[in-house]
Design a protein around this motif. Structure first.
Motif, PDB file in Angstrom:
ATOM      1  N   SER B 116      20.806  47.555  87.267  1.00 54.95           N
ATOM      2  CA  SER B 116      19.831  47.315  86.067  1.00 54.95           C
ATOM      3  C   SER B 116      20.707  47.790  85.105  1.00 54.95           C
ATOM      4  CB  SER B 116      18.509  47.926  86.176  1.00 54.95           C
ATOM      5  OG  SER B 116      17.810  47.630  87.163  1.00 54.95           O
ATOM      6  N   HIS B 117      20.733  46.796  84.027  1.00 55.60           N
ATOM      7  CA  HIS B 117      21.316  47.266  82.710  1.00 55.60           C
ATOM      8  C   HIS B 117      20.053  46.901  81.536  1.00 55.60           C
ATOM      9  CE1 HIS B 117      22.249  42.890  83.051  1.00 55.60           C
ATOM     10  NE2 HIS B 117      22.205  42.707  81.889  1.00 55.60           N
ATOM     11  N   VAL B 118      20.312  47.146  80.358  1.00 55.18           N
ATOM     12  CA  VAL B 118      19.738  47.200  79.246  1.00 55.18           C
ATOM     13  C   VAL B 118      19.983  46.164  78.182  1.00 55.18           C
ATOM     14  CG1 VAL B 118      17.998  48.144  77.709  1.00 55.18           C
ATOM     15  CG2 VAL B 118      18.502  49.512  79.831  1.00 55.18           C
ATOM     16  N   VAL B 119      19.216  45.060  77.863  1.00 62.25           N
ATOM     17  CA  VAL B 119      19.709  44.576  76.645  1.00 62.25           C
ATOM     18  C   VAL B 119      18.664  44.757  75.636  1.00 62.25           C
ATOM     19  CG1 VAL B 119      19.635  42.073  75.801  1.00 62.25           C
ATOM     20  CG2 VAL B 119      20.227  42.441  78.261  1.00 62.25           C
ATOM     21  N   TYR B 120      19.636  45.456  74.265  1.00 62.33           N
ATOM     22  CA  TYR B 120      18.947  45.856  73.118  1.00 62.33           C
ATOM     23  C   TYR B 120      19.281  44.712  72.068  1.00 62.33           C
ATOM     24  CZ  TYR B 120      18.134  50.577  74.922  1.00 62.33           C
ATOM     25  OH  TYR B 120      17.758  51.720  75.549  1.00 62.33           O
ATOM     26  N   THR B 121      18.108  44.507  71.464  1.00 62.86           N
ATOM     27  CA  THR B 121      18.191  43.481  70.121  1.00 62.86           C
ATOM     28  C   THR B 121      17.977  44.446  69.084  1.00 62.86           C
ATOM     29  OG1 THR B 121      18.120  41.510  71.244  1.00 62.86           O
ATOM     30  CG2 THR B 121      17.895  41.487  68.853  1.00 62.86           C
ATOM     31  N   GLY B 122      18.915  44.785  68.013  1.00 61.46           N
ATOM     32  CA  GLY B 122      18.454  45.501  66.790  1.00 61.46           C
ATOM     33  C   GLY B 122      17.939  44.394  65.679  1.00 61.46           C
ATOM     34  N   VAL B 123      17.004  44.617  65.116  1.00 66.44           N
ATOM     35  CA  VAL B 123      16.546  43.595  64.289  1.00 66.44           C
ATOM     36  C   VAL B 123      16.469  44.262  62.623  1.00 66.44           C
ATOM     37  CG1 VAL B 123      14.782  41.910  63.424  1.00 66.44           C
ATOM     38  CG2 VAL B 123      15.293  42.504  66.037  1.00 66.44           C
ATOM     39  N   THR B 124      16.602  43.438  61.807  1.00 68.65           N
ATOM     40  CA  THR B 124      16.568  43.888  60.384  1.00 68.65           C
ATOM     41  C   THR B 124      15.642  42.787  59.626  1.00 68.65           C
ATOM     42  OG1 THR B 124      18.680  45.291  60.304  1.00 68.65           O
ATOM     43  CG2 THR B 124      17.678  44.628  58.147  1.00 68.65           C
ATOM     44  N   LEU B 125      14.772  43.111  59.172  1.00 70.86           N
ATOM     45  CA  LEU B 125      14.042  42.154  58.059  1.00 70.86           C
ATOM     46  C   LEU B 125      14.168  42.470  56.755  1.00 70.86           C
ATOM     47  CD1 LEU B 125      10.628  41.947  60.289  1.00 70.86           C
ATOM     48  CD2 LEU B 125      12.493  40.527  60.677  1.00 70.86           C
ATOM     49  N   ILE B 126      14.575  41.731  55.878  1.00 73.24           N
ATOM     50  CA  ILE B 126      14.613  41.990  54.588  1.00 73.24           C
ATOM     51  C   ILE B 126      13.703  41.167  53.664  1.00 73.24           C
ATOM     52  CG2 ILE B 126      16.227  42.151  52.434  1.00 73.24           C
ATOM     53  CD1 ILE B 126      18.482  42.440  54.438  1.00 73.24           C
ATOM     54  N   SER B 163      29.671  32.014  79.548  1.00 69.48           N
ATOM     55  CA  SER B 163      29.782  33.652  79.311  1.00 69.48           C
ATOM     56  C   SER B 163      30.223  33.909  78.071  1.00 69.48           C
ATOM     57  CB  SER B 163      30.673  34.214  80.409  1.00 69.48           C
ATOM     58  OG  SER B 163      30.644  34.137  81.503  1.00 69.48           O
ATOM     59  N   MET B 164      31.150  32.895  77.407  1.00 65.04           N
ATOM     60  CA  MET B 164      31.913  33.234  76.281  1.00 65.04           C
ATOM     61  C   MET B 164      31.205  33.555  75.260  1.00 65.04           C
ATOM     62  SD  MET B 164      34.568  33.577  78.115  1.00 65.04           S
ATOM     63  CE  MET B 164      35.526  34.137  76.834  1.00 65.04           C
ATOM     64  N   ASP B 165      30.292  33.063  74.629  1.00 63.57           N
ATOM     65  CA  ASP B 165      29.541  33.399  73.343  1.00 63.57           C
ATOM     66  C   ASP B 165      28.578  34.457  73.680  1.00 63.57           C
ATOM     67  OD1 ASP B 165      28.072  31.522  74.569  1.00 63.57           O
ATOM     68  OD2 ASP B 165      27.395  30.594  72.637  1.00 63.57           O
ATOM     69  N   LYS B 166      28.296  34.961  74.613  1.00 60.43           N
ATOM     70  CA  LYS B 166      27.088  35.853  74.971  1.00 60.43           C
ATOM     71  C   LYS B 166      27.408  37.143  75.332  1.00 60.43           C
ATOM     72  CE  LYS B 166      24.852  31.402  76.491  1.00 60.43           C
ATOM     73  NZ  LYS B 166      25.821  30.724  76.531  1.00 60.43           N
ATOM     74  N   ALA B 167      26.634  38.227  74.749  1.00 62.66           N
ATOM     75  CA  ALA B 167      26.661  39.507  74.961  1.00 62.66           C
ATOM     76  C   ALA B 167      26.478  39.954  76.449  1.00 62.66           C
ATOM     77  CB  ALA B 167      25.516  40.400  74.108  1.00 62.66           C
ATOM     78  N   GLY B 168      27.309  40.503  77.102  1.00 63.66           N
ATOM     79  CA  GLY B 168      26.940  40.965  78.544  1.00 63.66           C
ATOM     80  C   GLY B 168      27.901  39.600  79.233  1.00 63.66           C
ATOM     81  N   GLY B 169      28.148  38.634  78.599  1.00 64.34           N
ATOM     82  CA  GLY B 169      28.852  37.565  79.588  1.00 64.34           C
ATOM     83  C   GLY B 169      27.890  36.378  80.000  1.00 64.34           C
ATOM     84  N   TYR B 170      26.466  36.750  80.122  1.00 65.00           N
ATOM     85  CA  TYR B 170      25.469  35.675  80.552  1.00 65.00           C
ATOM     86  C   TYR B 170      24.478  35.060  79.727  1.00 65.00           C
ATOM     87  CZ  TYR B 170      22.197  39.366  81.143  1.00 65.00           C
ATOM     88  OH  TYR B 170      21.341  40.511  80.777  1.00 65.00           O
ATOM     89  N   GLY B 171      23.909  34.239  79.942  1.00 65.44           N
ATOM     90  CA  GLY B 171      22.790  33.569  79.296  1.00 65.44           C
ATOM     91  C   GLY B 171      21.619  33.285  80.329  1.00 65.44           C
ATOM     92  N   PHE B 188      12.527  37.254  75.639  1.00 63.07           N
ATOM     93  CA  PHE B 188      13.068  36.518  74.579  1.00 63.07           C
ATOM     94  C   PHE B 188      14.199  37.613  73.882  1.00 63.07           C
ATOM     95  CE2 PHE B 188       9.038  34.096  74.828  1.00 63.07           C
ATOM     96  CZ  PHE B 188       9.427  32.999  74.975  1.00 63.07           C
ATOM     97  N   ASN B 189      13.732  38.740  74.047  1.00 60.18           N
ATOM     98  CA  ASN B 189      14.760  39.784  73.707  1.00 60.18           C
ATOM     99  C   ASN B 189      16.220  39.595  74.388  1.00 60.18           C
ATOM    100  OD1 ASN B 189      15.229  42.187  72.081  1.00 60.18           O
ATOM    101  ND2 ASN B 189      15.217  43.231  73.974  1.00 60.18           N
ATOM    102  N   VAL B 190      16.001  39.245  75.587  1.00 62.27           N
ATOM    103  CA  VAL B 190      17.372  39.117  76.389  1.00 62.27           C
ATOM    104  C   VAL B 190      18.149  37.968  75.692  1.00 62.27           C
ATOM    105  CG1 VAL B 190      18.314  38.751  78.820  1.00 62.27           C
ATOM    106  CG2 VAL B 190      16.270  39.997  78.193  1.00 62.27           C
ATOM    107  N   MET B 191      17.504  36.766  75.285  1.00 58.49           N
ATOM    108  CA  MET B 191      18.053  35.571  74.773  1.00 58.49           C
ATOM    109  C   MET B 191      18.482  35.872  73.299  1.00 58.49           C
ATOM    110  SD  MET B 191      15.628  32.374  75.455  1.00 58.49           S
ATOM    111  CE  MET B 191      16.343  31.232  74.628  1.00 58.49           C
TER     112      MET B 191
END
Lengths: 211, 211
Positions: B116-126, B163-171, B188-191
């Motif tokens: 298992s790994h963890v996918v983090y998405t950091g978000v900023t709302l301005i 793989s190439m344009d995706k964090a972790g190398g998978y979509g 959706f966070n993984v996406m």
């Protein structure tokens, strides 16, 4: 994993016994080419005869698949594999299928708010090995936790019409996704096909038969 | 939940500070209309200065968002909300971003197998409230368990170029989805965008300001 036996899979005639655009999309996004022959099986099995709710989904998928296989054989059509599936939503041992009306959808979704339910997809694979049928049946469950949204949000969602053709009255891949707080399990299973376990089964079958 | 304040949202000019087609798709499928202005911020923050890996993702999203806001203000463009995000994959405190090469992608994915790994998405709302900036920063983590596939499958997957344009190398939403056994959290966070918590924040902001 299918990728490593792509040369074998490519030569197979695979039928998806479902008219669901979401199931078709899952398979085509994952690179599996299938022909679509929606099953005409009337989904009318007696739910009260099943001890576990997922057995109902497996049995329904089985009858959907058999109906398509029988029809193809009658029409003299060839196939290598028929994939059939049935998706239900269950909470407290109650089965939720497609809502019968907008009011029904609102009632379902109202009850899901702030709680977890389980989406089960029952799957039947009917492999044709030189006229001999090889049948595999399995299921996959994914836990879905709904946000505790207000009634106005539920009503606004149902009024978009998205609920009507979907088990449990929501579509996780579209607008309905914003109602879902978290899931535990296979995401594609909630959409209608447990992609990972489906591919494992197909891989295992053709891998074993290619050695 | 956004649905019940759709009349408010519709009048807002919302910018997605990202060129990711997946982030755009998540929002448009969920009914949120946005304009796309990809950030030019160079993703070069020093990872070693962060105690928690997700703080790196939050900070990167913050700088992405600020760059777009500054550029819009310089160009005299109006906006109500800029959404910026950064997605990383972490395992054993190591950060995996987009692979630098096919070989790099194979190495990443090899290491994920069966674990298992963890996918983090950091978000900023301005939010722009009459010239006053109101900034919210948050993150969302989703646990992803990979199938224990063979090396041939990993190599075949990477050779598709996905793989190439995706964090972790998978979509997860395409071919790569078949490598994933189960997830725990927001899909959706993984996406690339945590849809549910994002909508909650936007809802809370405009709901509070509409009373």
């Amino acid at each position: 994993m299918l990728l490593s036996i792509a040369h074998i899979i490519r030569s197979k005639k695979i039928i998806l016994a479902s008219g669901s655009p979401r199931r078709k999309e899952i398979l085509s996004n994952a690179g599996l080419k299938v022909d679509i022959i929606p099953s005409k099986f009337e989904e009318n099995l007696d739910k009260t005869t099943y001890k576990d709710t997922f057995e109902y989904a497996i049995d329904t998928s089985y009858h959907k698949g058999l109906e398509v296989v029988d029809r193809m054989i009658n029409e003299g059509k060839e196939f290598d594999l028929v994939i059939a599936a049935d998706t239900i939503v269950t909470m407290n041992d109650k089965i939720f299928e497609k809502p019968r009306s907008m009011e029904d959808a609102v009632e379902m979704l109202k009850g899901f708010r702030g709680l977890s339910h389980v989406v089960y997809t029952g799957v039947t694979l009917i492999f044709n090995e030189g006229g001999k049928r090889n049948i595999e049946r399995f299921h996959c469950g994914t836990q879905v936790k709904f946000s505790n949204v207000d009634l106005k949000t539920i009503e606004a969602y149902v009024s978009t019409g998205e609920s009507m053709d979907k088990a449990g009255g929501y579509g996780i891949q579209a607008l309905g996704g914003s109602l879902v707080e978290e899931i535990k399990g296979d995401y594609f299973n909630v959409m209608g096909l447990p992609l990972n376990s489906l591919f494992k089964r197909i891989y295992d079958h053709y891998q074993a038969n290619s050695d």
